[in-house]
Design an enzyme around this catalytic site. Structure first.
Site, mmCIF file in Angstrom:
data_model
loop_
_atom_site.group_PDB
_atom_site.id
_atom_site.type_symbol
_atom_site.label_atom_id
_atom_site.label_comp_id
_atom_site.label_asym_id
_atom_site.label_seq_id
_atom_site.Cartn_x
_atom_site.Cartn_y
_atom_site.Cartn_z
ATOM 1 N N GLU A 96 8.945 40.981 53.783
ATOM 2 C CA GLU A 96 10.230 41.640 53.985
ATOM 3 C C GLU A 96 11.184 41.380 52.821
ATOM 4 O O GLU A 96 11.926 42.272 52.406
ATOM 5 C CB GLU A 96 10.888 41.165 55.286
ATOM 6 C CG GLU A 96 10.114 41.527 56.536
ATOM 7 C CD GLU A 96 9.170 40.430 56.999
ATOM 8 O OE1 GLU A 96 8.893 40.369 58.203
ATOM 9 O OE2 GLU A 96 8.707 39.619 56.159
ATOM 10 N N CYS B 126 8.403 36.103 51.812
ATOM 11 C CA CYS B 126 7.749 36.946 52.810
ATOM 12 C C CYS B 126 7.753 38.406 52.338
ATOM 13 O O CYS B 126 8.537 38.782 51.465
ATOM 14 C CB CYS B 126 8.492 36.854 54.135
ATOM 15 S SG CYS B 126 8.501 35.204 54.867
ATOM 16 N N TRP C 46 27.017 36.289 56.504
ATOM 17 C CA TRP C 46 27.510 35.771 55.232
ATOM 18 C C TRP C 46 28.733 36.530 54.732
ATOM 19 O O TRP C 46 29.724 35.923 54.338
ATOM 20 C CB TRP C 46 26.378 35.814 54.206
ATOM 21 C CG TRP C 46 26.734 35.249 52.881
ATOM 22 C CD1 TRP C 46 26.848 33.923 52.565
ATOM 23 C CD2 TRP C 46 27.023 35.971 51.693
ATOM 24 N NE1 TRP C 46 27.185 33.778 51.248
ATOM 25 C CE2 TRP C 46 27.302 35.028 50.689
ATOM 26 C CE3 TRP C 46 27.078 37.312 51.380
ATOM 27 C CZ2 TRP C 46 27.635 35.402 49.399
ATOM 28 C CZ3 TRP C 46 27.394 37.684 50.097
ATOM 29 C CH2 TRP C 46 27.675 36.727 49.117
ATOM 30 N N CYS D 293 13.951 35.498 57.125
ATOM 31 C CA CYS D 293 14.000 36.949 56.887
ATOM 32 C C CYS D 293 15.021 37.634 57.797
ATOM 33 O O CYS D 293 15.722 38.542 57.370
ATOM 34 C CB CYS D 293 12.618 37.565 57.079
ATOM 35 S SG CYS D 293 11.481 37.165 55.741
ATOM 36 N N ARG E 15 -4.013 42.201 62.330
ATOM 37 C CA ARG E 15 -3.191 41.398 63.242
ATOM 38 C C ARG E 15 -2.071 42.196 63.877
ATOM 39 O O ARG E 15 -1.410 41.736 64.798
ATOM 40 C CB ARG E 15 -2.616 40.186 62.513
ATOM 41 C CG ARG E 15 -3.672 39.142 62.204
ATOM 42 C CD ARG E 15 -3.083 37.902 61.595
ATOM 43 N NE ARG E 15 -2.696 38.167 60.214
ATOM 44 C CZ ARG E 15 -1.668 37.598 59.598
ATOM 45 N NH1 ARG E 15 -0.908 36.740 60.234
ATOM 46 N NH2 ARG E 15 -1.389 37.888 58.347
#
Length: 145
Positions: A58, A56, A129, A93, A84
């Site tokens: 990002e 993506c 994480w 993401c 859009r």
């Protein structure tokens, strides 16, 4: 959960919209992202669509920012091609953005409901994480010799 909104970075939205309008061509590049680094710079990127699940916009932006020496991002927005408007980050993401930038603000919403919220508000009760990694001391073998 109480979502606190933050000041809207209109310049950032305009930068992403400009890239979406001028650089997104065809099916391979349909989304643009822009982020403001802590030093004030704006970094932009586009997605790299591929049937295998290309990244993506990002995620491409994270690498682009690092290549430019911008390792601390303050705010990010994604905008779709063909006018859009603002598009929220997908689940993958959201997780990556949280892990890299736990205090990041993300611009989401549409029309007059566009607002900036913390990444933690978009991924409540999330797995972080870094919280589950062992400290260096725990993973470094000790010498008994």
């Amino acid at each position: 959960m109480t979502t606190q909104t933050h000041p809207l970075d209109q310049e950032l939205i305009q930068a992403a919209a400009h890239v979406a309008r001028t650089r997104c061509r065809g099916d391979n590049h349909t989304m643009a992202a822009a982020a403001r680094a802590r030093d004030g710079r704006i970094v932009t990127a586009v997605n790299a669509y591929h049937f295998t699940g290309g990244p993506c916009a990002e995620l491409v932006l994270i690498g682009t920012a690092a290549a430019q020496g911008a390792y601390e991002l303050d705010t990010i927005v994604a905008v779709g091609d063909r006018d859009r408007g603002v598009v929220p980050p997908c689940g993958r993401c959201r997780q990556v953005l949280l892990d890299y930038f736990p205090t990041l603000k993300v611009i989401v919403g549409e029309g007059d409901r566009v607002r900036a919220v913390l990444i933690t508000d978009l991924l409540p009760e999330s797995y972080v994480w870094a919280d589950h990694q062992l400290d260096d001391e725990e993973t470094t073998p000790t010498s008994t010799g």
